[in-house]
Each structure stands twice: as C-alpha cells, then as structure tokens.
Scaffold this motif. Structure first.
Motif, PDB file in Angstrom:
ATOM      1  N   TRP A 108      34.433 -86.720   9.393  1.00  0.00           N
ATOM      2  CA  TRP A 108      35.062 -85.735   8.529  1.00  0.00           C
ATOM      3  C   TRP A 108      34.524 -84.338   8.854  1.00  0.00           C
ATOM      4  O   TRP A 108      33.298 -84.154   8.933  1.00  0.00           O
ATOM      5  CB  TRP A 108      34.733 -86.067   7.081  1.00  0.00           C
ATOM      6  CG  TRP A 108      35.266 -85.116   6.058  1.00  0.00           C
ATOM      7  CD1 TRP A 108      34.712 -83.929   5.663  1.00  0.00           C
ATOM      8  CD2 TRP A 108      36.461 -85.271   5.282  1.00  0.00           C
ATOM      9  NE1 TRP A 108      35.482 -83.342   4.696  1.00  0.00           N
ATOM     10  CE2 TRP A 108      36.568 -84.147   4.439  1.00  0.00           C
ATOM     11  CE3 TRP A 108      37.449 -86.269   5.209  1.00  0.00           C
ATOM     12  CZ2 TRP A 108      37.608 -83.979   3.527  1.00  0.00           C
ATOM     13  CZ3 TRP A 108      38.477 -86.097   4.310  1.00  0.00           C
ATOM     14  CH2 TRP A 108      38.566 -84.970   3.484  1.00  0.00           C
ATOM     15  N   ALA A 109      35.420 -83.389   9.058  1.00  0.00           N
ATOM     16  CA  ALA A 109      35.006 -81.990   9.253  1.00  0.00           C
ATOM     17  C   ALA A 109      36.186 -81.111   8.905  1.00  0.00           C
ATOM     18  O   ALA A 109      37.343 -81.563   8.935  1.00  0.00           O
ATOM     19  CB  ALA A 109      34.578 -81.752  10.702  1.00  0.00           C
ATOM     20  N   ASP A 110      35.898 -79.866   8.554  1.00  0.00           N
ATOM     21  CA  ASP A 110      36.952 -78.898   8.247  1.00  0.00           C
ATOM     22  C   ASP A 110      37.950 -79.435   7.224  1.00  0.00           C
ATOM     23  O   ASP A 110      39.170 -79.249   7.363  1.00  0.00           O
ATOM     24  CB  ASP A 110      37.690 -78.483   9.532  1.00  0.00           C
ATOM     25  CG  ASP A 110      36.716 -77.871  10.545  1.00  0.00           C
ATOM     26  OD1 ASP A 110      35.767 -77.187  10.114  1.00  0.00           O
ATOM     27  OD2 ASP A 110      36.908 -78.116  11.747  1.00  0.00           O
ATOM     28  N   GLY A 111      37.436 -80.162   6.227  1.00  0.00           N
ATOM     29  CA  GLY A 111      38.291 -80.584   5.132  1.00  0.00           C
ATOM     30  C   GLY A 111      39.214 -81.747   5.408  1.00  0.00           C
ATOM     31  O   GLY A 111      40.072 -82.073   4.585  1.00  0.00           O
ATOM     32  N   GLU A 112      39.036 -82.433   6.566  1.00  0.00           N
ATOM     33  CA  GLU A 112      39.873 -83.623   6.774  1.00  0.00           C
ATOM     34  C   GLU A 112      39.226 -84.680   7.673  1.00  0.00           C
ATOM     35  O   GLU A 112      38.288 -84.388   8.410  1.00  0.00           O
ATOM     36  CB  GLU A 112      41.252 -83.236   7.313  1.00  0.00           C
ATOM     37  CG  GLU A 112      41.244 -82.515   8.618  1.00  0.00           C
ATOM     38  CD  GLU A 112      42.655 -82.054   8.998  1.00  0.00           C
ATOM     39  OE1 GLU A 112      43.646 -82.609   8.488  1.00  0.00           O
ATOM     40  OE2 GLU A 112      42.758 -81.141   9.823  1.00  0.00           O
ATOM     41  N   LEU A 113      39.771 -85.900   7.584  1.00  0.00           N
ATOM     42  CA  LEU A 113      39.321 -86.995   8.442  1.00  0.00           C
ATOM     43  C   LEU A 113      39.830 -86.696   9.853  1.00  0.00           C
ATOM     44  O   LEU A 113      41.032 -86.709  10.111  1.00  0.00           O
ATOM     45  CB  LEU A 113      39.897 -88.322   7.922  1.00  0.00           C
ATOM     46  CG  LEU A 113      39.375 -89.602   8.580  1.00  0.00           C
ATOM     47  CD1 LEU A 113      37.893 -89.817   8.283  1.00  0.00           C
ATOM     48  CD2 LEU A 113      40.171 -90.810   8.100  1.00  0.00           C
ATOM     49  N   GLN A 114      38.902 -86.429  10.766  1.00  0.00           N
ATOM     50  CA  GLN A 114      39.293 -85.994  12.114  1.00  0.00           C
ATOM     51  C   GLN A 114      39.635 -87.190  13.010  1.00  0.00           C
ATOM     52  O   GLN A 114      40.614 -87.158  13.750  1.00  0.00           O
ATOM     53  CB  GLN A 114      38.144 -85.210  12.756  1.00  0.00           C
ATOM     54  CG  GLN A 114      37.702 -83.989  11.970  1.00  0.00           C
ATOM     55  CD  GLN A 114      38.588 -82.789  12.223  1.00  0.00           C
ATOM     56  OE1 GLN A 114      39.207 -82.687  13.281  1.00  0.00           O
ATOM     57  NE2 GLN A 114      38.689 -81.894  11.251  1.00  0.00           N
ATOM     58  N   VAL A 115      38.790 -88.189  12.987  1.00  0.00           N
ATOM     59  CA  VAL A 115      39.009 -89.384  13.814  1.00  0.00           C
ATOM     60  C   VAL A 115      38.524 -90.606  13.034  1.00  0.00           C
ATOM     61  O   VAL A 115      37.676 -90.495  12.150  1.00  0.00           O
ATOM     62  CB  VAL A 115      38.252 -89.331  15.165  1.00  0.00           C
ATOM     63  CG1 VAL A 115      38.851 -88.302  16.117  1.00  0.00           C
ATOM     64  CG2 VAL A 115      36.758 -89.068  14.968  1.00  0.00           C
ATOM     65  N   PHE A 116      39.062 -91.764  13.398  1.00  0.00           N
ATOM     66  CA  PHE A 116      38.620 -93.031  12.806  1.00  0.00           C
ATOM     67  C   PHE A 116      38.735 -94.103  13.874  1.00  0.00           C
ATOM     68  O   PHE A 116      39.772 -94.197  14.542  1.00  0.00           O
ATOM     69  CB  PHE A 116      39.480 -93.394  11.592  1.00  0.00           C
ATOM     70  CG  PHE A 116      39.024 -94.659  10.930  1.00  0.00           C
ATOM     71  CD1 PHE A 116      37.981 -94.636  10.013  1.00  0.00           C
ATOM     72  CD2 PHE A 116      39.605 -95.883  11.253  1.00  0.00           C
ATOM     73  CE1 PHE A 116      37.523 -95.806   9.425  1.00  0.00           C
ATOM     74  CE2 PHE A 116      39.154 -97.058  10.668  1.00  0.00           C
ATOM     75  CZ  PHE A 116      38.116 -97.009   9.744  1.00  0.00           C
TER      76      PHE A 116
END
Lengths: 258, 258
Positions: free
Chosen positions: A156-164
């Motif tokens: 999580w970065a910059d207010g969102e789930l970036q990768v999973f």
C-alpha cells in the motif's frame, strides 16, 4: 524439558480510539547447524526442543539418511550444533529444489543476519488508510479462499493498494512483492501486508529493502521481532482493520486521520 | 494472466455415516529455476504467476541483488527457467541458514522427486481411532494456542498418540517426527497428523519413510497429491474428527469400528 520455547514481549494495541500495552507470548526461533559425521550439512531456525529428532529428520528429509539402521548417535551441543553420526558411505552435496511451502527465500544469508541495516524509508500510515488496506488485501485473493493453500502479500502506498501477489509459499508471495519493487512496479516507501507469520527471514528481507511498515494477519517469532527492532522497522501482528498489535515502531501508526 | 493457478481434483468425503465424491480446487505448485547472468542460482516450487517479480525477489532475498539499480532484465522461459540479468560484480555461493518458517527440509533433493518409491507399510485406521487421534493432536499444542506461531505433528499407532512435536516451521515439526522414527522412538507403520499444508516436500519425505497415512488439518497442493498418488500413500486434507477429505488411498480409511 526445561528449555524455554516462548517468551513474553511487550506490544502496543492500537485502535482508532485507544492505545494500550499488553504482553504477548512469542515462539522462540534459534539457529542450529546440523553436522553429519563431523561434516556441516546445513543450518536451520528451529523451535529449540526435540533437537535429536530434528537433527536426524533434517538429514532424512534432505536425503542424507534413508533408514533407522544407518543412524548411530545424535549429540546436541551447547554451541548450536547437532552432531549426527551415521553409517553412510559418502556425503555428497545434493541438488535441491526449495519447496513451495517454504518458498524462494526461506533462507537467510548468514552474514546478513548480523550486518548493519540502513534505516527504513520515511513513511507513516493512519487508520483512514489502514482500514481499506487490510480489507482490500484480505479480499484480493480469491485463490486463497478457493484452495486454502496460498498466502498473499499486498503493498500500500499513495492511498491505494499498489500490488498484490499470491503464492503457495508465504516467502514466495513476499519475494514477488520485493521483485515488484526491484522492477520499478511498486515503491519501497510503503506499508506491506502479509497473510504469513513474521519470522526472521520475512522481516529481514523487508528491512533490507528499507520498507518502513510490515503488517501481518498473524503472529511474529522472537527473531522476527529482534530484527525489526534492530532495523527500526514497524512490525504489526494479528492485524485487523480496526485493531493493530504493534511490536516495534508504533510511532509510524497515526491514530488521527491525516 | 491466463496461466492456470489452480485445478480441480476429485476427492472422497468420508464420515462415520457416509462416503461421497466431491471436486476440490487445489493450488498448483510448479518448479522454476532462477538464473542470474546465465548462472543457475536455485530452484523453487512456485505458484506459476508473477514470475518476473518472483525471479527478482528470489535473488534479492538470498542476497544476490541489493537494489533496483542493479536489475537489467528478467526473462521467463518456457522450459521452467527465470533468467535474471543484473549489474552485479560477482556471483558467489552464500552460506545460508534455512529459516524456521520453512524449516529444516523445505527442500527436495531433485533426484528424489522422480525416483521410484517403495510402497507404504500395511496399515489402516477406523473412526474409532481417527476421532481421538485428531482431537488429541489438536489439543497437544499449548504453545500453538499461546503463540499462534507453531505447527504441530503427531503420530498415531497401536491405538494411541505415540509422539507429538512442535516447531515454528511445519517442515521442522514433520522432520522431528521423522527423526523419532529414525531414532526408534516411534513406528513408521502409523498415521501422521500435521497442522501444515500438504505440499510436495511434506508428502515426499513421509512417502520415503513408507508412512501409510498422512492427515492434515488444512489443504494439499497439486504436487502433494501427485506424489501421494505415485507413492500409494493415503492423503487426507481438511481433517476433522468426524469428517475426512481423502484425496488418495481411501481404502485405508475404515468406516466400521474395528
């Protein structure tokens, strides 16, 4: 049977409304080196009980022993060695496949366990982000729900789930996340959530990447906590969207909405 | 993103009163070999998605890569290799400590993955024994309940729980049980219960010990099932005292009281 296998750690429960200290029982990880006929075969982190059985079983699993008849004696030494003596013709190095339960890097380069670590990147997170992060990470894995056989790791970065990422091994899922950072597909200035336990190697490789916040759905081990403390990393266990159990670095968890 | 990561397996639900067939989704384990600048570094079982990330993260975790700047390119090849190219001065073998999450033998000697296996020892078990076995194994681990960070492995023979071991790693707990057999402290003609998942290495080392029945509280992987089928071993997943999900070798589960 008086070897301690768990110890108490002070941790901080943080919710949107409250902060309090608690003592948690944590399982102890200790490194042991297994020798066969005085030759060093490998080292492993072990819960320090039943070490004769562990030494013999370790060698069987790796193919150095094949039957009870070969086994002569097992000594557990105070210096962290388990010496197995066996009637085996020759000791040859094996070409091994690291397995999925354990994953790509369920192993620590020995020199890294004690080297100095660069402090984590500057980052903090508030419950306004923690809640959607944990909820999204827990729901990002339909495969996990279908097969009960995969671990997940989200960043999580910059207010969102970036990768999973998902994998049969919890180590592999974390490796995929670290690979995404290496490939420039995700930032290291981030919070990471894993469904797996926070053992030494899981924490160490995130610390080496300078990831500031590492959150798990489940438990830490003693050595995982020790490495996080040494690295200055924020280590959160038993995480729920509105309840974190913070073992190290509570200052990066912000209770007020940012 | 069309790579299959799970597949359906037919299994048999057995309860004291009923037998029926079901289809279960099972996660796929596939071996991949990671290369660095054309040199082979190691092999791992992986859920076959996000392999570029996996290759890069695998090398980072083992200490061969240390920053995104070093990474040049990653190729995923059809032959099961992940080729990573990086600006690194030298590639040297690392002295690694296998970690507790992964355990002593979260690794398979490559030649054993395909060799022939001696059939399991002759043994069967009825619900009159299955019920106390699973109940006792689930309650034998106070440390597990206290720390949430250990796996258990118990062995049942001659109408009672013979041994029970705990470790931070599910592999280690199984290794301790195998060590007890090697040390003559438990028989191999037995049923084994593990709290861990039934991945390839977990099943293979029990098959090599000729253990006839392997029971897990949780899920199997595709390769775990394939090895059990090849070995003729009875593989039971998602076990509860009165409900077994049998993936292979259902003939060793006896419904009538003996």
């Amino acid at each position: 049977m008086t070897t301690p296998v768990s110890m108490l750690y002070r941790s901080t429960i943080i919710t949107p409304d409250d902060v309090r200290e608690v003592d948690e029982q944590v399982a102890i990880e200790t490194p042991f080196t297994v020798m066969l006929n005085e030759e060093e075969i490998g080292s492993s982190m072990v819960l320090p009980v039943d070490l004769e059985e562990f030494g013999a079983g370790f060698l069987f699993g790796r193919g150095y022993l094949s039957s009870p008849e070969e086994l002569v004696e097992v000594w557990v030494c105070d210096d962290g060695r388990i010496s197995v003596f066996a009637d085996v013709a020759e000791i040859k190095a094996r070409d091994v496949i690291i397995t999925s339960g354990c994953g790509g890097t369920g192993a620590i380069p020995r020199d890294m366990l004690e080297g100095t670590l660069t402090p984590p990147l500057d980052y903090s997170i508030s419950f306004a982000e923690i809640k959607p992060f944990i909820r999204q990470a827990l729901h990002a894995s339909p495969l996990g729900h279908r097969t009960h056989c995969v671990h997940g790791c989200g960043l999580w970065a910059d207010g969102e789930l970036q990768v999973f990422f998902e994998d049969v091994g919890r180590h592999n899922a974390v490796d995929k996340m670290l690979g995404a950072i290496l490939l420039g597909r995700a930032p290291a200035r981030a919070a990471v959530f894993t469904t797996g336990r926070l053992t030494s190697d899981m924490v160490l490789k995130c610390a080496r990447m300078r990831i500031p916040i590492l959150i798990s759905r489940t438990a830490p081990s003693s050595l995982g906590i020790a490495i996080a403390a040494r690295a200055g990393l924020t280590l959160v266990a038993y995480a729920k969207p509105e309840r974190l159990n913070v073992f190290c670095g509570a200052e990066r968890i912000v209770r007020d909405s940012k």
